[in-house]
Design a protein around this motif. Structure first.
Motif, mmCIF file in Angstrom:
data_model
loop_
_atom_site.group_PDB
_atom_site.id
_atom_site.type_symbol
_atom_site.label_atom_id
_atom_site.label_comp_id
_atom_site.label_asym_id
_atom_site.label_seq_id
_atom_site.Cartn_x
_atom_site.Cartn_y
_atom_site.Cartn_z
ATOM 1 N N TYR A 88 0.837 -1.209 0.000
ATOM 2 C CA TYR A 88 0.000 0.000 0.000
ATOM 3 C C TYR A 88 0.869 1.256 0.000
ATOM 4 O O TYR A 88 0.637 2.181 -0.787
ATOM 5 C CB TYR A 88 -0.915 -0.036 1.228
ATOM 6 C CG TYR A 88 -1.700 1.226 1.493
ATOM 7 C CD1 TYR A 88 -2.789 1.572 0.698
ATOM 8 C CD2 TYR A 88 -1.360 2.060 2.558
ATOM 9 C CE1 TYR A 88 -3.517 2.731 0.957
ATOM 10 C CE2 TYR A 88 -2.087 3.212 2.828
ATOM 11 C CZ TYR A 88 -3.157 3.545 2.020
ATOM 12 O OH TYR A 88 -3.879 4.688 2.279
ATOM 13 N N TYR A 89 1.891 1.286 0.844
ATOM 14 C CA TYR A 89 2.780 2.449 0.891
ATOM 15 C C TYR A 89 3.588 2.579 -0.398
ATOM 16 O O TYR A 89 3.816 3.682 -0.901
ATOM 17 C CB TYR A 89 3.717 2.356 2.094
ATOM 18 C CG TYR A 89 3.023 2.347 3.433
ATOM 19 C CD1 TYR A 89 1.990 3.233 3.720
ATOM 20 C CD2 TYR A 89 3.397 1.432 4.426
ATOM 21 C CE1 TYR A 89 1.349 3.213 4.949
ATOM 22 C CE2 TYR A 89 2.758 1.410 5.655
ATOM 23 C CZ TYR A 89 1.737 2.299 5.916
ATOM 24 O OH TYR A 89 1.108 2.275 7.133
ATOM 25 N N MET A 90 4.055 1.452 -0.929
ATOM 26 C CA MET A 90 4.805 1.487 -2.191
ATOM 27 C C MET A 90 3.949 2.070 -3.309
ATOM 28 O O MET A 90 4.406 2.894 -4.099
ATOM 29 C CB MET A 90 5.268 0.072 -2.568
ATOM 30 C CG MET A 90 6.368 -0.485 -1.703
ATOM 31 S SD MET A 90 6.710 -2.233 -2.097
ATOM 32 C CE MET A 90 8.187 -2.515 -1.090
ATOM 33 N N HIS A 91 2.693 1.629 -3.361
ATOM 34 C CA HIS A 91 1.794 2.101 -4.409
ATOM 35 C C HIS A 91 1.507 3.588 -4.249
ATOM 36 O O HIS A 91 1.496 4.343 -5.241
ATOM 37 C CB HIS A 91 0.500 1.287 -4.379
ATOM 38 C CG HIS A 91 -0.222 1.262 -5.690
ATOM 39 N ND1 HIS A 91 -1.110 2.234 -6.064
ATOM 40 C CD2 HIS A 91 -0.156 0.383 -6.727
ATOM 41 C CE1 HIS A 91 -1.586 1.957 -7.275
ATOM 42 N NE2 HIS A 91 -1.019 0.840 -7.696
ATOM 43 N N ARG A 92 1.285 4.028 -3.030
ATOM 44 C CA ARG A 92 1.039 5.450 -2.781
ATOM 45 C C ARG A 92 2.240 6.303 -3.167
ATOM 46 O O ARG A 92 2.090 7.470 -3.527
ATOM 47 C CB ARG A 92 0.706 5.678 -1.307
ATOM 48 C CG ARG A 92 -0.680 5.241 -0.904
ATOM 49 C CD ARG A 92 -1.067 5.794 0.451
ATOM 50 N NE ARG A 92 -1.023 7.254 0.493
ATOM 51 C CZ ARG A 92 -1.359 7.987 1.555
ATOM 52 N NH1 ARG A 92 -1.749 7.376 2.665
ATOM 53 N NH2 ARG A 92 -1.295 9.288 1.528
ATOM 54 N N GLU A 93 3.420 5.702 -3.096
ATOM 55 C CA GLU A 93 4.647 6.420 -3.425
ATOM 56 C C GLU A 93 4.918 6.408 -4.931
ATOM 57 O O GLU A 93 5.877 7.006 -5.386
ATOM 58 C CB GLU A 93 5.819 5.788 -2.664
ATOM 59 C CG GLU A 93 7.008 6.683 -2.458
ATOM 60 C CD GLU A 93 6.743 7.878 -1.557
ATOM 61 O OE1 GLU A 93 7.465 8.886 -1.713
ATOM 62 O OE2 GLU A 93 5.820 7.813 -0.706
ATOM 63 N N GLY A 94 4.092 5.713 -5.701
ATOM 64 C CA GLY A 94 4.230 5.741 -7.152
ATOM 65 C C GLY A 94 4.879 4.522 -7.762
ATOM 66 O O GLY A 94 5.303 4.559 -8.926
ATOM 67 N N TYR A 95 4.936 3.423 -7.009
ATOM 68 C CA TYR A 95 5.576 2.208 -7.519
ATOM 69 C C TYR A 95 4.555 1.095 -7.744
ATOM 70 O O TYR A 95 3.607 0.946 -6.972
ATOM 71 C CB TYR A 95 6.627 1.697 -6.515
ATOM 72 C CG TYR A 95 7.774 2.643 -6.323
ATOM 73 C CD1 TYR A 95 8.833 2.682 -7.228
ATOM 74 C CD2 TYR A 95 7.803 3.517 -5.233
ATOM 75 C CE1 TYR A 95 9.889 3.562 -7.059
ATOM 76 C CE2 TYR A 95 8.854 4.395 -5.055
ATOM 77 C CZ TYR A 95 9.898 4.417 -5.966
ATOM 78 O OH TYR A 95 10.938 5.298 -5.794
ATOM 79 N N GLN A 96 4.777 0.317 -8.787
ATOM 80 C CA GLN A 96 4.069 -0.943 -8.922
ATOM 81 C C GLN A 96 4.730 -1.941 -7.974
ATOM 82 O O GLN A 96 5.909 -1.804 -7.654
ATOM 83 C CB GLN A 96 4.146 -1.453 -10.358
ATOM 84 C CG GLN A 96 3.490 -0.510 -11.357
ATOM 85 C CD GLN A 96 3.376 -1.108 -12.736
ATOM 86 O OE1 GLN A 96 2.312 -1.048 -13.333
ATOM 87 N NE2 GLN A 96 4.460 -1.659 -13.265
ATOM 88 N N ALA A 97 3.983 -2.938 -7.539
ATOM 89 C CA ALA A 97 4.547 -3.936 -6.632
ATOM 90 C C ALA A 97 4.150 -5.331 -7.096
ATOM 91 O O ALA A 97 3.025 -5.544 -7.568
ATOM 92 C CB ALA A 97 4.069 -3.709 -5.205
ATOM 93 N N ALA A 98 5.101 -6.264 -6.985
ATOM 94 C CA ALA A 98 4.870 -7.649 -7.377
ATOM 95 C C ALA A 98 5.431 -8.558 -6.304
ATOM 96 O O ALA A 98 6.549 -8.343 -5.827
ATOM 97 C CB ALA A 98 5.546 -7.942 -8.719
ATOM 98 N N VAL A 99 4.660 -9.582 -5.928
ATOM 99 C CA VAL A 99 5.119 -10.510 -4.893
ATOM 100 C C VAL A 99 4.647 -11.913 -5.239
ATOM 101 O O VAL A 99 3.505 -12.102 -5.675
ATOM 102 C CB VAL A 99 4.616 -10.078 -3.491
ATOM 103 C CG1 VAL A 99 3.102 -9.934 -3.464
ATOM 104 C CG2 VAL A 99 5.082 -11.048 -2.421
ATOM 105 N N ILE A 100 5.537 -12.880 -5.093
ATOM 106 C CA ILE A 100 5.202 -14.278 -5.326
ATOM 107 C C ILE A 100 5.343 -15.035 -4.009
ATOM 108 O O ILE A 100 6.255 -14.760 -3.217
ATOM 109 C CB ILE A 100 6.111 -14.909 -6.409
ATOM 110 C CG1 ILE A 100 5.639 -16.319 -6.771
ATOM 111 C CG2 ILE A 100 7.573 -14.907 -5.988
ATOM 112 C CD1 ILE A 100 6.322 -16.895 -7.994
ATOM 113 N N GLU A 101 4.409 -15.952 -3.758
ATOM 114 C CA GLU A 101 4.517 -16.772 -2.559
ATOM 115 C C GLU A 101 5.456 -17.931 -2.868
ATOM 116 O O GLU A 101 5.165 -18.770 -3.732
ATOM 117 C CB GLU A 101 3.136 -17.265 -2.115
ATOM 118 C CG GLU A 101 2.320 -16.119 -1.533
ATOM 119 C CD GLU A 101 1.040 -16.538 -0.858
ATOM 120 O OE1 GLU A 101 0.626 -15.815 0.075
ATOM 121 O OE2 GLU A 101 0.439 -17.548 -1.248
#
Length: 338
Positions: A88-101
């Motif tokens: 959420y913070y990354m997105h608000r800062e202007g970044y896309q985010a990707a995470v794999i389990e």
């Protein structure tokens, strides 16, 4: 003639600056669950693109005008869900985010029936999984924008191995309390390797490591790895409600491979492949991973910086006032030179 050892590189070391802050406030401790349920999760649900890749669950959060894409490699027994606040913070800062389990975690494929156990044959599987994720899912969505790595604990070991084996993919990397040297209870590494190897030889490869304890649905905050009671309680509630998040124990083979992977990651000949800027956060009160190996690693890479934080292992789960300063350091690092 005797070969000379490569000289240790000097890296920049600073103490955590609690005075730094973001342009917005982090979620308040006294209303944490309410804000996660009513603000953060609805915000992310509107932006998520999720699915599976070769049996591995992933989440991708697109941004209409991204600065870059941050790939998250999380720690032992964790899940995508545990990183929603950070995303959420990354997105608000202007970044896309990707995470794999990672395999053996969350909704991803398992090699053992007991959902509390984490098993892997070799850490190279984690690295190969991450590379397929980056190449087949992340890169097409990121386009020509830079990729940054954010990696915590076990994910930090995986991320380090990835940077060494696939130079040029990521432009910058944040390693948060990376698992480059691991505590197996109070057992010395040499003894731990011997015990694990013996157990594997006698058919206990996929059995629970003797130092591990089953998931405790009422685990007290005092036993947690973070500094925020609110964050601990919220994720414990999610774990009680979803059996996929109750991974809590390593198998003998996981522990054996983790010890081997840490040694491999800090080996000078491997660390030398890392040329990109690396920001490493070291927890002063860590009881899960060791600082010694983190320092050795930094002395063997080209462009490393360390920030020491008066925190337990999960630096990314401090109380909100200190979390703001931590995030400010990260975003400042990612943004520098952009």
């Amino acid at each position: 003639m005797k070969a000379t050892k490569p000289s240790a590189k000097t890296y920049h070391e600073t103490v955590f600056d609690k005075k730094k802050h973001l342009s917005y406030r982090c979620i308040a401790e006294d209303s944490y669950q309410e804000q996660m349920e009513q603000l953060v999760e609805p915000y992310l649900r509107q932006r998520i693109s999720n699915g599976t890749m070769d049996g591995l669950y992933y989440e991708f959060y697109e941004h209409p005008s991204p600065k870059a894409t941050i790939v998250i490699s999380f720690g032992f027994t964790e899940s995508c869900e545990k990183y929603h606040e950070l995303i959420y913070y990354m997105h608000r800062e202007g970044y896309q985010a990707a995470v794999i389990e990672h395999r053996g975690h969350g909704k991803s494929l398992r090699e053992v029936n007991d959902l509390q156990l984490v098993h892997v044959e070799d850490f190279s599987q984690y690295v190969d999984d991450l590379h397929r994720f980056v190449q087949t899912i992340v890169r097409p969505k990121a386009g020509n924008l830079p990729l940054y790595l954010y990696a915590h604990s076990m994910g930090g070991c995986i991320g380090t191995l990835y940077l060494e084996q696939h130079p040029g993919v990521f432009k910058k990397a944040v390693l948060n309390a990376p698992m480059l040297g691991i505590f197996i209870g109070s057992t010395p590494d040499l003894v731990a390797r011997f015990l694990c190897r013996g157990a594997i030889t006698f058919g206990k490869k996929k059995k629970k490591l003797f130092t591990m304890k089953d998931f405790d649905p009422q685990e007290p905050f005092a036993n947690s790895a973070g500094d925020s009671p609110a964050r601990h309680n919220y994720y414990q509630k999610l774990r009680r409600e979803n059996s996929a998040y109750r991974t809590n124990c390593a198998t003998y083979n996981w522990a054996y491979q983790a010890l081997r992977a840490g040694k491999r990651a800090i080996a000078p000949k491997h660390a030398a492949h890392i040329q990109i800027p690396v920001l490493l956060f070291q927890a002063a009160n860590d009881t899960f991973v060791r600082a010694k190996e983190q320092d050795l690693f930094l002395s063997r890479i080209e462009n490393g910086r360390k920030i020491i934080v008066d925190s337990r292992h999960e630096i990314n789960r401090m109380t909100s006032d200190r979390l703001e300063a931590y995030l400010a350091e990260i975003f400042e690092f990612y943004q520098a030179g952009y």
